[in-house]
Design an enzyme around this catalytic site. Structure first.
Site, PDB file in Angstrom:
ATOM      1  N   GLU A  58      22.938   3.376 -10.647  1.00  0.00           N
ATOM      2  CA  GLU A  58      22.742   4.809 -10.416  1.00  0.00           C
ATOM      3  C   GLU A  58      22.339   5.531 -11.692  1.00  0.00           C
ATOM      4  O   GLU A  58      21.492   6.431 -11.671  1.00  0.00           O
ATOM      5  CB  GLU A  58      24.028   5.438  -9.860  1.00  0.00           C
ATOM      6  CG  GLU A  58      24.453   4.879  -8.497  1.00  0.00           C
ATOM      7  CD  GLU A  58      25.440   3.745  -8.610  1.00  0.00           C
ATOM      8  OE1 GLU A  58      26.333   3.659  -7.757  1.00  0.00           O
ATOM      9  OE2 GLU A  58      25.312   2.919  -9.553  1.00  0.00           O
ATOM     10  N   CYS A  81      30.904   3.927  -7.784  1.00  0.00           N
ATOM     11  CA  CYS A  81      32.278   3.808  -8.279  1.00  0.00           C
ATOM     12  C   CYS A  81      32.849   5.188  -8.590  1.00  0.00           C
ATOM     13  O   CYS A  81      32.131   6.125  -8.929  1.00  0.00           O
ATOM     14  CB  CYS A  81      32.324   2.917  -9.519  1.00  0.00           C
ATOM     15  SG  CYS A  81      31.332   3.502 -10.905  1.00  0.00           S
ATOM     16  N   THR A 167      25.406 -40.956  -2.710  1.00  0.00           N
ATOM     17  CA  THR A 167      25.290 -40.059  -3.870  1.00  0.00           C
ATOM     18  C   THR A 167      25.146 -40.789  -5.194  1.00  0.00           C
ATOM     19  O   THR A 167      24.758 -40.188  -6.190  1.00  0.00           O
ATOM     20  CB  THR A 167      26.526 -39.156  -3.958  1.00  0.00           C
ATOM     21  OG1 THR A 167      27.698 -39.954  -4.122  1.00  0.00           O
ATOM     22  CG2 THR A 167      26.659 -38.301  -2.714  1.00  0.00           C
ATOM     23  N   MET A 169      24.827 -45.118  -6.994  1.00  0.00           N
ATOM     24  CA  MET A 169      24.876 -46.551  -6.765  1.00  0.00           C
ATOM     25  C   MET A 169      26.306 -47.045  -7.009  1.00  0.00           C
ATOM     26  O   MET A 169      27.141 -46.316  -7.556  1.00  0.00           O
ATOM     27  CB  MET A 169      23.885 -47.278  -7.680  1.00  0.00           C
ATOM     28  CG  MET A 169      22.446 -46.785  -7.521  1.00  0.00           C
ATOM     29  SD  MET A 169      21.858 -46.755  -5.804  1.00  0.00           S
ATOM     30  CE  MET A 169      21.742 -48.510  -5.447  1.00  0.00           C
ATOM     31  N   ALA A 170      26.592 -48.257  -6.617  1.00  0.00           N
ATOM     32  CA  ALA A 170      27.950 -48.791  -6.707  1.00  0.00           C
ATOM     33  C   ALA A 170      28.488 -48.725  -8.134  1.00  0.00           C
ATOM     34  O   ALA A 170      29.678 -48.499  -8.356  1.00  0.00           O
ATOM     35  CB  ALA A 170      27.990 -50.223  -6.189  1.00  0.00           C
ATOM     36  N   GLU A 306      30.075 -28.999  -8.783  1.00  0.00           N
ATOM     37  CA  GLU A 306      29.141 -30.128  -8.885  1.00  0.00           C
ATOM     38  C   GLU A 306      29.963 -31.338  -9.295  1.00  0.00           C
ATOM     39  O   GLU A 306      30.201 -31.551 -10.481  1.00  0.00           O
ATOM     40  CB  GLU A 306      28.053 -29.851  -9.914  1.00  0.00           C
ATOM     41  CG  GLU A 306      27.100 -28.718  -9.560  1.00  0.00           C
ATOM     42  CD  GLU A 306      25.934 -28.648 -10.533  1.00  0.00           C
ATOM     43  OE1 GLU A 306      25.156 -29.632 -10.587  1.00  0.00           O
ATOM     44  OE2 GLU A 306      25.810 -27.643 -11.238  1.00  0.00           O
ATOM     45  N   GLY A 308      31.730 -35.474  -8.108  1.00  0.00           N
ATOM     46  CA  GLY A 308      31.556 -36.715  -7.380  1.00  0.00           C
ATOM     47  C   GLY A 308      32.297 -36.706  -6.052  1.00  0.00           C
ATOM     48  O   GLY A 308      32.967 -35.722  -5.696  1.00  0.00           O
ATOM     49  N   PRO A 309      32.209 -37.810  -5.301  1.00  0.00           N
ATOM     50  CA  PRO A 309      32.793 -37.861  -3.957  1.00  0.00           C
ATOM     51  C   PRO A 309      34.285 -37.555  -3.912  1.00  0.00           C
ATOM     52  O   PRO A 309      34.764 -36.939  -2.959  1.00  0.00           O
ATOM     53  CB  PRO A 309      32.519 -39.300  -3.515  1.00  0.00           C
ATOM     54  CG  PRO A 309      31.361 -39.745  -4.332  1.00  0.00           C
ATOM     55  CD  PRO A 309      31.492 -39.051  -5.646  1.00  0.00           C
TER      56      PRO A 309
END
Length: 378
Positions: A58, A81, A167, A169-170, A306, A308-309
């Site tokens: 404003e 406000c 998500t 590789m092993a 963000e 991991g599983p």
């Protein structure tokens, strides 16, 4: 005539929302707000809140309008406000400028305002209207609204996966599942967040820094500079303090590490400019609900997870996720690769339903935005 005015109100409020979005990456912990001042069918002033501590939308618009603000209509995406913070109240500024009408998209959820700004203007003889394009205004400030109403941040979980739902590789290798356009979109998600949270597994596997990198935002130079001016708080959930202090994550700048027991290691963390927070749960893991409450008290509006599983699965299992952002790459990673979430479910009836809000291509990948579906009534 009323219908015509409603169309005009929506038109000018749409422009105010467009201005508010300019603050998407820079206003936290404050809300994103835009303002348009109109007199005799002409826009005489525009403004948006750029950064916390600076003038509100404003004020910018009134400065541009000058004397032309007298007798004009002010369109504001959030109720002006009415309290003194780091800046004087905007309701008072509008009143002193002599505007005749104030149209707000929504009431301010801040308990210090909560309708008092509009009530004060109305009591002073100014015509007031609230609720124009309210849903769009609320969507722009979901994190601020949730923190004001519940004391908690809005939690987004970002996940990148292959078409077969994997998500990493092993062996833990996960760079890069998705392409440059998707990674740029994730950078913008980081930039709009007050805090970015990851876990020890991700940091140890990928050497992640979790910073906002201006060159990867995919924004115009001035917007990228503004977006990277304030880095989000970087939060590491590391229950057993497995990540060494010489890891890239800690070398990238001050961070908040959350553990179960700090012991004698606190001085080492604090000596390098980091904070160490102890939040043990009864299960021997970090207490995630308490962590969210702590982040809300620190002014975190939007939290981007963000992880991991295992950690992402913990947020999901405990019902702490407001929104999922899933980036899907056109590739298969095979049956030995790691799953999207570590969330054991035995029966179809236990499956967690989602409501898809948006699905679109991002470069060569796809992005799905989904929210947990409301619980089904039996």
């Amino acid at each position: 005539m009323a219908g015509e005015q409603a169309v005009l109100d929506a038109h000018y409020m749409s422009r105010a929302l467009e201005l508010a979005r300019k603050g998407l990456y820079s206003t936290h912990p404050n809300p994103r707000v835009g303002c348009v001042i109109v007199k005799s069918g002409e826009v005489v002033g525009e403004g948006w809140h750029i950064q916390a501590g600076g003038p509100h939308a404003e004020v910018h618009a009134l400065r541009q309008a000058g004397e032309r603000a007298r007798g004009a209509t002010a369109y504001v995406t959030l109720e002006p406000c009415s309290h003194y913070g780091r800046t004087p109240p905007c309701a008072e500024a509008l009143l002193n400028a002599g505007v005749a009408r104030v149209v707000a998209a929504m009431q301010d959820p801040n308990p210090q305002v909560a309708g008092r700004g509009l009530q004060g203007l109305q009591a002073a003889g100014i015509e007031v209207q609230c609720g124009v394009l309210e849903s769009a205004a609320r969507a722009l400030n979901v994190g601020f609204i949730k923190r004001m109403e519940q004391g908690l941040p809005y939690v987004r979980v970002k996940l990148a996966m292959s078409l077969d739902g994997r998500t990493a590789m092993a062996g833990g290798e996960s760079q890069w599942i998705t392409g440059p356009a998707a990674r740029s979109a994730v950078q913008r998600l980081r930039a709009r967040s007050s805090a970015v949270l990851t876990g020890a597994d991700s940091v140890l596997a990928d050497g992640a820094r979790m910073t906002v990198r201006p060159s990867e935002l995919g924004l115009a130079p001035d917007a990228a500079e503004l977006a990277s001016r304030i880095q989000p708080l970087r939060v590491l959930v590391d229950g057993r303090l497995r990540v060494p202090l010489d890891a890239p994550f800690f070398q990238a700048g001050p961070a908040l590490a959350v553990c179960c027991t700090a012991g004698a290691q606190r001085s080492a963390y604090e000596g390098q400019g980091h904070q160490l927070l102890e939040l043990p749960s009864g299960s021997g893991q970090v207490d995630l609900p308490r962590l969210l409450r702590e982040l809300g008290e620190r002014g975190v509006n939007e939290l981007l997870v963000e992880a991991g599983p295992r950690l992402a699965g913990a947020f999901a299992q405990q019902g702490l996720v407001d929104e999922y952002q899933l980036f899907i790459a056109a590739k298969f990673m095979g049956s030995t690769a790691r799953p999207l979430l570590d969330w054991p479910l035995a029966h179809m009836a236990d499956a967690a339903a989602l409501k898809i809000i948006e699905m679109r291509a991002v470069g060569d990948d796809w992005r799905v935005i989904a929210i947990p579906a409301p619980a089904q009534r039996v």
